[in-house]
Design a protein around this motif. Structure first.
Motif, PDB file in Angstrom:
ATOM      1  N   GLN B  75      10.119  17.221  -0.312  1.00 38.56           N
ATOM      2  CA  GLN B  75       9.127  16.751   0.668  1.00 38.56           C
ATOM      3  C   GLN B  75       7.800  17.506   0.586  1.00 38.56           C
ATOM      4  O   GLN B  75       7.062  17.571   1.565  1.00 38.56           O
ATOM      5  CB  GLN B  75       9.681  16.860   2.089  1.00 38.56           C
ATOM      6  CG  GLN B  75      10.984  16.150   2.328  1.00 38.56           C
ATOM      7  CD  GLN B  75      10.887  14.644   2.171  1.00 38.56           C
ATOM      8  OE1 GLN B  75       9.806  14.083   2.074  1.00 38.56           O
ATOM      9  NE2 GLN B  75      12.022  13.972   2.108  1.00 38.56           N
ATOM     10  N   SER B  77       5.206  20.870  -0.080  1.00 44.70           N
ATOM     11  CA  SER B  77       5.191  22.308   0.188  1.00 44.70           C
ATOM     12  C   SER B  77       5.840  22.600   1.537  1.00 44.70           C
ATOM     13  O   SER B  77       6.154  21.687   2.290  1.00 44.70           O
ATOM     14  CB  SER B  77       3.754  22.801   0.196  1.00 44.70           C
ATOM     15  OG  SER B  77       3.074  22.194   1.275  1.00 44.70           O
ATOM     16  N   TYR B  78       6.020  23.860   1.852  1.00 40.48           N
ATOM     17  CA  TYR B  78       6.563  24.245   3.160  1.00 40.48           C
ATOM     18  C   TYR B  78       5.775  23.582   4.287  1.00 40.48           C
ATOM     19  O   TYR B  78       6.349  23.080   5.246  1.00 40.48           O
ATOM     20  CB  TYR B  78       6.509  25.762   3.350  1.00 40.48           C
ATOM     21  CG  TYR B  78       7.609  26.522   2.667  1.00 40.48           C
ATOM     22  CD1 TYR B  78       8.939  26.386   3.064  1.00 40.48           C
ATOM     23  CD2 TYR B  78       7.322  27.398   1.630  1.00 40.48           C
ATOM     24  CE1 TYR B  78       9.942  27.097   2.432  1.00 40.48           C
ATOM     25  CE2 TYR B  78       8.325  28.118   0.993  1.00 40.48           C
ATOM     26  CZ  TYR B  78       9.632  27.968   1.393  1.00 40.48           C
ATOM     27  OH  TYR B  78      10.622  28.663   0.781  1.00 40.48           O
ATOM     28  N   SER B  79       4.446  23.593   4.145  1.00 37.29           N
ATOM     29  CA  SER B  79       3.651  23.034   5.245  1.00 37.29           C
ATOM     30  C   SER B  79       3.723  21.509   5.260  1.00 37.29           C
ATOM     31  O   SER B  79       3.752  20.904   6.326  1.00 37.29           O
ATOM     32  CB  SER B  79       2.210  23.527   5.178  1.00 37.29           C
ATOM     33  OG  SER B  79       1.702  23.378   3.889  1.00 37.29           O
ATOM     34  N   ASP B  80       3.750  20.873   4.072  1.00 37.32           N
ATOM     35  CA  ASP B  80       3.968  19.413   4.034  1.00 37.32           C
ATOM     36  C   ASP B  80       5.290  19.065   4.700  1.00 37.32           C
ATOM     37  O   ASP B  80       5.395  18.125   5.483  1.00 37.32           O
ATOM     38  CB  ASP B  80       4.020  18.894   2.589  1.00 37.32           C
ATOM     39  CG  ASP B  80       2.676  18.947   1.898  1.00 37.32           C
ATOM     40  OD1 ASP B  80       1.660  18.965   2.606  1.00 37.32           O
ATOM     41  OD2 ASP B  80       2.655  18.983   0.660  1.00 37.32           O
ATOM     42  N   THR B  83       5.061  19.309   8.422  1.00 35.72           N
ATOM     43  CA  THR B  83       4.358  18.161   8.988  1.00 35.72           C
ATOM     44  C   THR B  83       5.284  16.954   9.049  1.00 35.72           C
ATOM     45  O   THR B  83       5.333  16.228  10.031  1.00 35.72           O
ATOM     46  CB  THR B  83       3.122  17.814   8.130  1.00 35.72           C
ATOM     47  OG1 THR B  83       2.304  18.964   8.035  1.00 35.72           O
ATOM     48  CG2 THR B  83       2.331  16.684   8.744  1.00 35.72           C
ATOM     49  N   LYS B  84       6.050  16.756   7.973  1.00 36.53           N
ATOM     50  CA  LYS B  84       6.981  15.630   7.938  1.00 36.53           C
ATOM     51  C   LYS B  84       8.061  15.791   9.009  1.00 36.53           C
ATOM     52  O   LYS B  84       8.438  14.832   9.677  1.00 36.53           O
ATOM     53  CB  LYS B  84       7.632  15.534   6.561  1.00 36.53           C
ATOM     54  CG  LYS B  84       6.696  15.035   5.501  1.00 36.53           C
ATOM     55  CD  LYS B  84       7.425  14.153   4.513  1.00 36.53           C
ATOM     56  CE  LYS B  84       8.098  13.020   5.193  1.00 36.53           C
ATOM     57  NZ  LYS B  84       8.443  11.917   4.322  1.00 36.53           N
ATOM     58  N   LEU B  85       8.578  16.994   9.149  1.00 41.07           N
ATOM     59  CA  LEU B  85       9.612  17.222  10.154  1.00 41.07           C
ATOM     60  C   LEU B  85       9.072  16.965  11.557  1.00 41.07           C
ATOM     61  O   LEU B  85       9.755  16.419  12.409  1.00 41.07           O
ATOM     62  CB  LEU B  85      10.143  18.655  10.055  1.00 41.07           C
ATOM     63  CG  LEU B  85      11.114  18.930   8.909  1.00 41.07           C
ATOM     64  CD1 LEU B  85      11.391  20.414   8.788  1.00 41.07           C
ATOM     65  CD2 LEU B  85      12.423  18.174   9.108  1.00 41.07           C
ATOM     66  N   LEU B  86       7.818  17.375  11.767  1.00 41.66           N
ATOM     67  CA  LEU B  86       7.194  17.171  13.073  1.00 41.66           C
ATOM     68  C   LEU B  86       7.113  15.694  13.417  1.00 41.66           C
ATOM     69  O   LEU B  86       7.544  15.269  14.490  1.00 41.66           O
ATOM     70  CB  LEU B  86       5.771  17.726  13.051  1.00 41.66           C
ATOM     71  CG  LEU B  86       5.526  19.138  13.524  1.00 41.66           C
ATOM     72  CD1 LEU B  86       4.053  19.447  13.414  1.00 41.66           C
ATOM     73  CD2 LEU B  86       5.963  19.286  14.962  1.00 41.66           C
ATOM     74  N   THR B  87       6.540  14.891  12.501  1.00 43.25           N
ATOM     75  CA  THR B  87       6.398  13.461  12.785  1.00 43.25           C
ATOM     76  C   THR B  87       7.773  12.817  12.922  1.00 43.25           C
ATOM     77  O   THR B  87       7.985  11.977  13.792  1.00 43.25           O
ATOM     78  CB  THR B  87       5.591  12.742  11.683  1.00 43.25           C
ATOM     79  OG1 THR B  87       5.880  13.371  10.447  1.00 43.25           O
ATOM     80  CG2 THR B  87       4.122  12.807  11.938  1.00 43.25           C
ATOM     81  N   ALA B  88       8.695  13.215  12.060  1.00 46.89           N
ATOM     82  CA  ALA B  88      10.032  12.638  12.133  1.00 46.89           C
ATOM     83  C   ALA B  88      10.701  13.004  13.454  1.00 46.89           C
ATOM     84  O   ALA B  88      11.351  12.168  14.090  1.00 46.89           O
ATOM     85  CB  ALA B  88      10.869  13.103  10.953  1.00 46.89           C
TER      86      ALA B  88
END
Lengths: 305, 432, 288
Positions: B75, B77-80, B83-88
C-alpha cells in the motif's frame, strides 16, 4: 405568489420542451457532480464545525473553534502567502515565456515539429515524475549542476534544504510544466488568427512590434484570459510537487502550499475538522479571486463578434 | 412540425446514450473479491527485498494453512499506508492485519481501530516475549493493552570511512558522543578556498537518529503518557548546539529529505560518517567507491548506550470477525516466529530481535558486521518515542530544521517548539 | 494556408540574422526545457556504483539496459499499463462526452437562470481533489466500488474544466450558423453532432488529450481507492520504488527507469495527436 406561479406556468408552456432538452443534456453530468462534488463540499462544510480524527466513530461538534484556530495560526497565513507567490509567479512567468515561445514556434521553421515536441513534453509529464526528476536535477550530488559546482570548486546550494530556495524549486517545476501547456494554446490561437487583419495592417505599414501590441495581443485576449483563469486555479491547487520534493520543508511551512497543508493537517496530523475548515476557506478565496478575474476581463478581453 | 418532433427524438436518443454511458461507466472491470470465511487481507509497506520477503512469508503461511488464505497487498510508504488506513477506517472497511510504523500506533489504538492483542498473547495460543530484546514490546503498549507487535525491527548503525579514519589518525569508531563530535571535526577535509572536500558527518534528514543520541546522554523529550513535554531538555539544547556548530563549520552536512542524500554523500567519499540504520548495510558494502567502509554501534553517552528502534510492526484491525481474528492471530504468530524473523533478517536486513530467531539465523551472525549490528539489540528502548504523537513529532522536526538549516537560536527554538507541542498535545488528548 | 497565417503573425522579413537569432533562442529554450528529460534518461542507464560517484557523469560509462528490467520487476507494471489504459480511456470518454452535452446545453439551450447553473458548475474547478478524498471514499464504499474500475472511472468524470473549455469554444462559434441550422428544423442533438462538433474538432482533440493526461497521471486517488496490485495504475507503481528513497536508500536509476515507463507512452501519443491538434485549428475552427 400566485401570479408568480402563473407566470412560471406560462413560461413553461412556451419553453417547456426546450427546458426538458436542457435537462436531458445537462442531467447526466449534473448527477455525477451532485454525488462526487457537491456532496463532498457539503460534507466538508459540516465537518468544518467539528473535531474529528477520522478514526473515532463520530465527529464532535466544535462550533467555530476550527475557524478561530485557523486565523490565529501563523502557519496558515504563511501557507496562504506561499500559495499566492507560487500561483502568481508560475502563471505570469510561464505565460510570458510561453507566449514568446509560441511566437517563435509559429514561424515557418525547419525542425519546428521537434522544437514543438520538446517544448510541450514537460506538460505531458506526470507531476509526480516531474518533481522526482527535478529532485535529482537540483540535487547537490546527483544533479548536472553539481558537476558545474565541482569544476568551479565551490559547494553549490542545496536547493531543497534551504528555506529560501525550496519554494523556488517547487515554483521552477510549476513553470517548467506550465510553459508547454500555455504555449500549446497560444500556438493554436495564433494559427487561428484571421490573416486579413494582418494584411490590412501591413498595408498601413504597421511595424512588427506595434502589430504585436495592437493586433495580436487583443485578438489573443480570449486565449490569454482562458489561460490566466485556468492556470491560476490549477496553480493554487499545487500539491504533488510539494509532496514529493519538500513536504513543505525544510522548516515546515517554508515551501508548503495551501492544499499540501490541508492534506497534512487532515491525513498526517489526524485533524479532519480543521482540514475541512481549511478547505472551505480555500474555496471561498478562489471563488472570489476568479470572480474578480472575470469582472476585470470585461475591460480587456475581446471575444469578437 | 414532423421535422421538429424527429429532432426532439434525436435529442432524447442522444441523451439516453450518454445516460447509459454514465450508468455503465464505459466498461466494467473485475470486481473486488470478498474475503470468504476466515480469509484475511494483510496490508503492508516496504518495497524491494523487504517487500518480496514478506510476500514469501505470506505464501508460506498459506501453504501451511490450506483451509484459509491471507492476501498480501502493498500500500505504498508508511505514510501512504496510514492515509489509506485512515480513509478505510472512516468507512469501516480495510484489511484485517496491517503493518504499521511506530508513528501511528497511538492515534490508531486510542481511537479503537486496533484490537488489543493482550488476551490473545495470554490465551491458549499465546506468545512468550521474554526472549525479546530491549523494551520492544512497550512500543505497542497503550493504556494497559498491547496493540502492536514488532516485526521489522531497525536498529541504529554508524557507518564510517575506514580510510578517512586512518588518514586522520583515528584508530577506531567513536566510543562516546563527545568523541563523535570531535572526530567529525578531525575528519573534515578542506581544499583550496576553504571549500569542504569531505565533511566529517552527513546527517540523515530525520530526527530518529537524534533520539538515541539524546537518550543515551540522559535527555528526555516526553514522558510515557505525554503529560510532560520537554523538547527543551538541557541535553537536547546542548547536543543540538553541538550539531549546529558542526553544520556551521562545514564539518557536518544536511542533505534534503526527498533524496536520501546522506548515503550518497558517504558512498562517494564526501562524508566520513553517517548515523543510519542496518537498512543501509547492503548499499554501503556494495556501492562504496574508492574506500573501505566499516560499521559500528552508535556511541555511548552519560547513560551508556540507549537506542531508539525503528521500523514497523503488525496490528489487527477492529473490523475483524471472530473467525478472521483467529486467522489474523495465527498469521501474526507465523510472521514473528523465530524461523520467519530469521528468514526476514537474512533477506531484508532487518534484525533478528528475539533470542530464538538469532539462533535460527545461525550463519548470518557469523559475519562480524551483522554480529555488531545485533549487539545494539539489548540497548533498545521502545517504551515511548516522540514519533508516536503527530503534534510532538511536528514541533520537534520543525525545530530541528530551524536550528540546522536556518541556524536559529537553539534554546529559543526549542522553547517555542516545546510550548507548541504542549498545547497541541492537550488538544490531541481531549480529542479522544 | 497555415503557413501563410503564420508568416503574417510573425515578423515577415527574411533577415538571416533574425532567423539565426530565432533558431538560437529556440535551441536554448529547448535545451533548458529538455535538460530534465536528458538527465532522466542518463540516470536511468547508470549503474548504482556510477550513480554514487561524484561529480556525476554526463553520460553513463556503459549503458545499463538491465536497469529497465529490474525496474519493471519491482512492481507489476504490465498489469498497471492495462489498468491505466482501460480506466484512462473510459474516464476520458465519459468526461468529454458529458462535458460536451453540458457545455452545449449552457451555450445554446434556453433554461431559467442558466448563468447561475453554469457558475455553479464552474465553481467546482476551485475544489482541490484532496478535499473530496474522504467523502468520496465513503460514497464509493457504500456503493461497494472500492477497488474496482468504477472507482477509477466514474468519480473523476464529473469535471468542470472540459465544460469550461467547450463552453468558451461554443461561444466563439458564429451564432448565424446555429440559427440557420435551427431554421432548417434541426434539433439540438443534430446541431451538436452535425454543426457544433465538426467546427470544434481541434478543441475536442485538445480537451480529450488533457483529460486523458489527467487520468493517466493521477496518483493520490488511485492509491486511495484501489487496494490490490491488480487494480492499480502506473503512477502508483512508481511509488513502489519511491518508497525506498524515503527509507534512506536511493535507487534513482530504477526510479528514473520506472518514470520513463509512465512518460514514454504519453509522449508517443502526444507526438501523434499534437500535429492533428495544430492542423485542426488552422483548418479553421475559430475562423469557421
Amino acid at each position: 405568489m400566485d401570479a408568480g406561479r402563473r407566470h412560471f406556468a406560462r413560461a413553461f408552456r412556451r419553453n417547456g420542451r426546450e427546458w426538458l432538452t436542457f435537462l436531458l443534456f445537462a442531467a447526466p453530468n449534473l448527477v455525477l457532480f451532485a454525488v462526487f462534488t457537491y456532496w463532498p463540499i457539503l460534507r466538508s462544510f459540516t465537518l468544518s464545525f467539528t473535531k474529528w480524527n477520522l478514526l473515532s466513530p463520530a465527529p464532535k461538534w466544535a462550533g467555530l473553534t476550527n475557524y478561530r484556530a485557523l486565523f490565529v495560526d501563523p502557519i496558515f497565513w504563511r501557507v496562504a502567502l506561499n500559495t499566492l507567490i507560487y500561483a502568481v509567479t508560475v502563471v505570469t512567468v510561464a505565460q510570458a515565456c510561453a507566449f514568446l515561445l509560441a511566437l517563435l514556434l509559429n514561424r515557418p521553421l525547419r525542425g519546428r515539429a521537434v522544437f514543438r515536441t520538446v517544448a510541450f513534453l514537460p506538460h505531458v509529464t506526470t507531476t509526480a515524475v516531474a518533481a522526482l526528476v527535478w529532485v535529482i536535477v537540483l540535487h547537490p550530488h546527483y544533479g548536472p549542476l553539481s558537476g558545474l559546482y565541482a569544476t568551479l570548486g565551490v559547494n553549490g546550494p542545496n536547493w531543497l534544504e534551504s528555506t529560501g530556495l525550496a519554494l523556488l524549486a517547487v515554483i521552477a517545476v510549476g513553470i517548467w510544466k506550465e510553459i508547454g501547456f500555455a504555449s500549446l494554446f497560444f500556438l493554436a490561437g495564433l494559427q487561428g488568427l484571421p490573416a486579413d487583419c494582418y494584411e490590412a495592417a501591413a498595408l498601413d505599414g504597421a511595424r512588427p512590434l506595434s502589430r504585436l501590441w495592437h493586433i495580436t495581443i487583443p485578438l489573443m485576449s480570449p486565449v490569454i484570459f482562458f489561460l490566466l483563469v485556468t492556470g491560476f486555479i490549477a496553480a493554487t491547487k499545487a500539491f504533488d510537487s510539494v509532496a514529493i520534493m519538500t513536504e513543505g520543508g525544510p522548516v515546515y511551512p517554508a515551501s508548503s502550499t495551501y492544499v499540501y497543508h490541508l492534506y497534512k493537517v487532515g491525513f498526517r496530523d489526524f485533524q479532519a475538522g480543521l482540514a475541512s475548515a481549511l478547505a472551505c476557506v480555500f474555496f471561498i478565496i478562489t471563488v472570489a479571486i476568479t470572480a474578480l478575474q472575470f469582472r476585470m476581463a470585461s475591460r480587456w478581453v475581446h471575444y469578437g463578434e | 412540425m414532423i421535422n421538429r418532433i424527429c429532432a426532439f427524438g434525436q435529442d432524447v436518443a442522444l441523451g439516453f446514450c450518454f445516460s447509459f454511458l454514465v450508468a455503465f461507466g464505459g466498461c466494467g472491470g473485475p470486481q473486488s473479491s470478498l474475503p470468504s470465511g476466515s480469509g484475511i487481507t494483510y496490508w503492508r509497506t516496504l518495497s524491494g527485498a523487504a517487500g518480496d520477503a514478506q510476500d514469501t512469508l505470506v505464501a508460506r503461511f498459506n501453504e501451511q494453512h490450506p483451509d484459509t488464505k491471507v492476501t498480501s497487498e502493498f500500500q505504498g510508504s508508511y505514510s501512504d499506508l496510514a492515509t489509506k488506513l485512515l480513509t478505510a477506517a472512516a468507512a469501516r472497511r480495510g484489511p484485517q492485519v496491517t503493518q504499521l510504523g511506530t508513528f501511528e500506533i497511538r492515534q490508531f489504538a486510542k481511537s479503537g481501530v486496533l484490537v488489543d492483542l493482550k488476551p490473545l498473547m495470554n490465551g491458549p495460543n499465546g506468545l512468550d516475549t521474554s526472549g525479546w530484546s530491549g523494551t520492544l514490546i512497550a512500543a505497542g503498549e497503550i493504556d494497559g493493552g498491547v496493540y502492536w507487535l514488532p516485526f521489522n525491527v531497525a536498529v541504529p548503525v554508524l557507518y564510517y570511512n575506514q580510510d578517512a579514519f586512518t588518514d586522520a589518525g583515528l584508530s577506531g569508531p567513536p566510543e562516546t558522543w563527545a568523541d563523535f563530535f570531535s572526530y567529525a571535526r578531525k575528519l573534515t577535509r578542506r581544499g583550496d578556498k576553504d571549500a569542504v572536500q569531505m565533511s566529517g558527518l552527513a546527517l540523515w534528514n530525520i530526527t530518529w537518529p537524534l533520539l538515541s543520541m539524546f537518550w543515551s546522554e540522559g535527555g528526555e523529550l516526553t514522558n510515557r503518557d505525554y503529560t510532560n513535554i520537554t523538547l527543551n531538555d538541557p541535553v537536547a539544547v546542548r547536543l543540538l548546539t553541538e550539531l549546529q556548530s558542526l553544520v556551521r563549520e562545514g564539518a557536518a552536512t544536511l542533505p534534503d529529505k526527498a533524496s536520501g542524500g546522506h548515503r550518497a554523500a558517504f558512498l562517494s567519499g564526501r562524508a566520513a560518517m553517517i548515523l543510519d540504520s542496518q537498512d543501509a548495510f547492503s548499499e554501503v558494502f556494495t556501492q562504496a567507491t574508492g574506500f573501505t567502509p566499516a560499521l559500528a554501534n552508535y556511541p555511548a553517552g552519560a547513560k551508556g548506550k540507549v537506542y531508539a528502534p525503528g521500523g514497523g510492526g503488525l496490528a489487527i484491525l477492529a473490523n475483524t470477525t471472530p473467525k478472521q481474528r483467529e486467522t489474523a492471530w495465527a498469521f501474526i504468530r507465523h510472521m514473528i516466529s523465530p524461523e520467519s524473523i530469521a528468514y526476514y533478517a537474512r533477506e531484508s536486513g532487518y534484525v533478528a530481535f528475539t533470542e530464538e530467531s538469532r539462533r535460527a539465523a545461525g550463519d548470518l551472525l557469523q559475519d562480524p558486521r551483522h554480529a555488531t549490528i545485533h549487539e545494539a539489540l539489548p540497548f533498545l528502548r521502545a517504551d515511548y518515542s516522540v514519533n508516536m504523537s503527530p503534534a510532538v513529532r511536528n514541533a520537534f522536526d520543525e525545530a530541528f530544521q530551524k536550528i540546522l538549516v536556518q541556524n536559529a537560536d537553539v534554546q529559543a527554538t526549542l522553547d517555542a517548539a516545546d510550548t507548541r507541542a504542549e498545547a497541541a498535545v492537550k488538544e490531541e488528548l481531549t480529542a479522544h | 494556408m497555415g503557413s501563410s497565417v503564420a508568416a503574417h503573425v510573425g515578423h515577415t522579413r527574411k533577415n538571416p540574422l533574425t532567423t539565426a537569432a530565432v533558431y538560437a533562442s529556440l535551441l536554448a529554450a529547448c535545451m533548458l526545457l529538455g535538460l530534465p528529460f536528458f538527465w532522466m534518461v542518463v540516470t536511468s542507464l547508470k549503474s548504482p556504483h556510477e550513480l554514487a560517484g561524484y561529480p556525476p557523469s554526463w553520460w553513463p560509462e556503459s549503458l545499463r539496459w538491465g536497469n529497465y528490467i529490474d525496474a519493471w520487476r519491482s512492481a507489476p507494471f504490465g498489469r498497471m499499463y492495462v489498468n491505466s489504459l482501460i480506466t484512462g480511456l473510459a474516464a476520458t470518454a465519459l468526461q468529454v462526452g458529458l462535458a460536451l452535452l453540458m457545455a452545449y446545453a449552457f451555450a445554446f439551450i434556453r433554461f431559467p437562470a442558466r448563468r447561475f447553473w453554469l457558475l455553479l458548475v464552474l465553481a467546482t474547478m476551485m475544489i482541490p481533489d484532496e478535499m473530496k478524498l474522504v467523502p468520496n471514499y465513503l460514497t464509493l464504499s457504500r456503493l461497494d466500488w472500492i477497488n474496482t474500475y468504477w472507482a477509477l472511472i466514474v468519480p473523476p468524470a464529473a469535471h468542470a474544466f472540459p465544460v469550461f473549455v467547450f463552453y468558451q469554444q461554443f461561444r466563439m462559434l458564429p451564432s448565424a450558423l446555429i440559427d440557420a441550422a435551427k431554421a432548417d428544423g434541426a434539433g439540438h442533438g443534430r446541431i451538436l453532432w452535425r454543426v457544433v462538433l465538426p467546427m470544434s474538432r481541434p478543441v475536442l482533440v485538445a480537451v480529450t488529450l488533457v483529460s486523458f493526461l489527467g487520468r493517466w497521471n493521477d496518483f493520490l486517488w488511485p492509491l486511495i481507492v484501489t487496494d490490490t496490485a491488480t487494480m492499480r495504475t502506473l503512477p502508483v507503481g512508481l511509488a513502489y520504488l519511491k518508497k525506498q528513497a524515503e527509507e534512506g536508500a536511493s535507487p534513482w536509476h530504477l526510479m528514473m527507469a520506472a518514470a520513463l515507463f509512465i512518460v514514454i507512452p504519453i509522449v508517443i501519443l502526444y507526438s501523434i495527436l499534437q500535429k492533428q491538434f495544430v492542423e485542426g485549428i488552422t483548418k479553421g475552427a475559430i475562423k469557421g
